[in-house]
Design a protein around this motif. Structure first.
Motif, PDB file in Angstrom:
ATOM      1  N   LEU A 354     -41.463   0.613  63.445  1.00  0.00           N
ATOM      2  CA  LEU A 354     -40.919   0.553  62.247  1.00  0.00           C
ATOM      3  C   LEU A 354     -41.376   0.282  61.029  1.00  0.00           C
ATOM      4  O   LEU A 354     -41.108   0.867  59.947  1.00  0.00           O
ATOM      5  CB  LEU A 354     -39.527  -0.494  62.468  1.00  0.00           C
ATOM      6  CG  LEU A 354     -38.404  -0.293  63.642  1.00  0.00           C
ATOM      7  CD1 LEU A 354     -37.527  -1.701  63.781  1.00  0.00           C
ATOM      8  CD2 LEU A 354     -37.543   0.802  63.094  1.00  0.00           C
ATOM      9  N   LYS A 355     -42.361  -0.743  61.182  1.00  0.00           N
ATOM     10  CA  LYS A 355     -43.193  -0.746  59.965  1.00  0.00           C
ATOM     11  C   LYS A 355     -44.066   0.372  59.713  1.00  0.00           C
ATOM     12  O   LYS A 355     -44.064   0.794  58.387  1.00  0.00           O
ATOM     13  CB  LYS A 355     -44.293  -1.695  60.244  1.00  0.00           C
ATOM     14  CG  LYS A 355     -43.680  -3.230  60.049  1.00  0.00           C
ATOM     15  CD  LYS A 355     -44.571  -4.358  60.256  1.00  0.00           C
ATOM     16  CE  LYS A 355     -44.037  -5.835  60.307  1.00  0.00           C
ATOM     17  NZ  LYS A 355     -45.032  -6.884  60.483  1.00  0.00           N
ATOM     18  N   ASN A 356     -44.291   1.408  60.438  1.00  0.00           N
ATOM     19  CA  ASN A 356     -44.835   2.565  60.225  1.00  0.00           C
ATOM     20  C   ASN A 356     -44.130   3.733  59.656  1.00  0.00           C
ATOM     21  O   ASN A 356     -44.483   4.272  58.832  1.00  0.00           O
ATOM     22  CB  ASN A 356     -45.653   3.141  61.522  1.00  0.00           C
ATOM     23  CG  ASN A 356     -46.856   2.653  61.758  1.00  0.00           C
ATOM     24  OD1 ASN A 356     -47.598   1.994  61.053  1.00  0.00           O
ATOM     25  ND2 ASN A 356     -47.270   2.630  63.278  1.00  0.00           N
ATOM     26  N   GLN A 357     -42.882   3.618  60.012  1.00  0.00           N
ATOM     27  CA  GLN A 357     -41.859   4.468  59.497  1.00  0.00           C
ATOM     28  C   GLN A 357     -41.420   4.122  58.185  1.00  0.00           C
ATOM     29  O   GLN A 357     -41.394   4.875  57.287  1.00  0.00           O
ATOM     30  CB  GLN A 357     -40.440   4.323  60.396  1.00  0.00           C
ATOM     31  CG  GLN A 357     -40.271   5.226  61.545  1.00  0.00           C
ATOM     32  CD  GLN A 357     -40.529   6.665  61.033  1.00  0.00           C
ATOM     33  OE1 GLN A 357     -41.483   7.284  61.271  1.00  0.00           O
ATOM     34  NE2 GLN A 357     -39.505   6.980  60.464  1.00  0.00           N
ATOM     35  N   LEU A 358     -41.381   2.779  57.600  1.00  0.00           N
ATOM     36  CA  LEU A 358     -41.116   2.339  56.291  1.00  0.00           C
ATOM     37  C   LEU A 358     -42.273   2.613  55.684  1.00  0.00           C
ATOM     38  O   LEU A 358     -41.909   3.086  54.543  1.00  0.00           O
ATOM     39  CB  LEU A 358     -40.956   0.795  56.471  1.00  0.00           C
ATOM     40  CG  LEU A 358     -39.657   0.251  56.902  1.00  0.00           C
ATOM     41  CD1 LEU A 358     -39.632  -1.319  56.792  1.00  0.00           C
ATOM     42  CD2 LEU A 358     -38.540   0.886  55.937  1.00  0.00           C
TER      43      LEU A 358
END
Length: 367
Positions: A354-358
């Protein structure tokens, strides 16, 4: 529902969870009992329309119910999440026959529903390709058929007594990816032994493999996987967030029940966490209820990340106030909740994903 309502709504189930929370987490012999208990407590019907056999309400009611179960046992809440998320798939499916046939045993807890769409959610975010493939057979008849192949390494709620598992498939003929409900007794479908988890061991978590299994369109949840995943993602992640909320609530309640000296030492930290939990929970409930996460998935990702961090912080605060008693078996649930908190960040989509997506989202916005 409120954080203390499981004992009032389903006192027998709450007492059973409190009595068995430790063996549910550390052994596999109670795996068959969790789902029937959820069914008898009527929790699986929350947020499901009355005309479809539910108790009415909204997805927020189901999130609260998962949170309330997680306050007693994260393993049981994980099973609850898998079951209720699969139910959500059928509520959104255009396949009325599939819904009519299978929703009743899913709502009663007689049949397990397993959400094998973690790979698909990562596919939706361009994190990995689909791991399952569908090849059309001779579809000259009234209903299409496909040969299905592939494997999924980690699916929860694959109850040996019977399950349906949702999985997304690429199509070899170039048709858009679709999602099938895979019945446990389909020829060519193999369930592995339970994975050797360090916790949550009664969650019926295993791998699935398909070798030339043949299913027809009556088992198809949707023929438009991407559009479907976009619609159900807020519920998928929102229901998942219930686990973090419930775990954080229980740890903060344990802090509040510690000795006066211990409470005084962490009073400011506990107050900050309680306030943050209330704010994040309300943000989640509002976004799911109003449908705003459909257009702004990044906002949902941020809530999921923040709740996982908050659950971890709450458990660490409980460790501080419990002290040495937490290292004695049977003296508190502190050690179990520490193991549970370690699981929250890796539930797919994981916090790292999720952090990579953000980060990608922010780069796109900046460009």
């Amino acid at each position: 529902m409120n954080p203390q309502s499981l004992a009032s709504r389903a006192p027998e189930f709450a007492a059973w969870l409190d009595e068995h929370a430790e063996p549910i987490d550390t052994r596999q012999d109670l795996a068959a009992q969790i789902l029937p208990q959820l069914g008898r407590a009527q929790l699986l019907r929350l947020g499901v329309p009355i005309d479809l056999g539910g108790l009415g309400g909204t997805t927020v009611d189901a999130i609260e119910a998962i949170a309330n179960v997680a306050a007693h046992s994260l393993a049981a809440a994980f099973v609850f999440w898998g079951q209720r998320t699969f139910i959500e798939y059928l509520l959104h499916s255009p396949n009325e026959g599939l819904r009519t046939r299978w929703l009743p045993p899913l709502l009663s807890g007689e049949l397990a529903g397993a959400t094998g769409l973690s790979n698909a959610m990562k596919y939706l975010s361009s994190l990995e390709p689909l791991q399952m493939n569908a090849t059309p057979l001779d579809n000259s008849g009234d209903i299409g058929q496909w040969t299905l192949n592939g494997s999924l390494p980690w699916i929860t709620n694959l109850r040996r007594e019977g399950f349906l598992a949702a999985a997304a498939f690429d199509h070899s003929d170039g048709a858009p990816p679709s999602i099938f409900a895979l019945p446990y007794d389909a020829p060519g479908l193999t369930r592995s032994d339970d994975l050797d988890l360090i916790a949550l061991r009664s969650s019926n978590t295993a791998a699935l493999r398909l070798d030339a299994a043949v299913l027809d369109a009556s088992w198809q949840i949707t023929d438009d996987a991407r559009g479907f995943l976009l619609r159900v993602r807020p519920a998928f992640l929102g229901l998942q967030c219930g686990m973090s909320i419930g775990l954080a609530r229980r740890s903060l309640a344990a802090v509040d029940g510690a000795s006066a000296a211990s409470r005084a030492a962490v009073e400011e930290d506990a107050a900050d966490l309680l306030n943050a939990l209330a704010v994040l929970s309300q943000r989640l409930f509002d976004g799911v209820q109003r449908g705003t996460f459909l257009a702004t998935p990044a906002a949902l990702f941020e809530v999921r990340i923040a709740l996982a961090a908050l659950a971890d912080a709450a458990v660490r605060l409980e460790v501080q106030t419990t002290g040495g008693r937490g290292y004695l078996r049977g003296q508190s649930g502190c050690a179990r909740r520490t193991r549970e908190a370690a699981f929250v960040p890796i539930v797919t989509p994981s916090i790292v994903q999720l952090k990579n997506q953000l980060a990608q989202h922010r780069q796109t916005q900046a460009a």
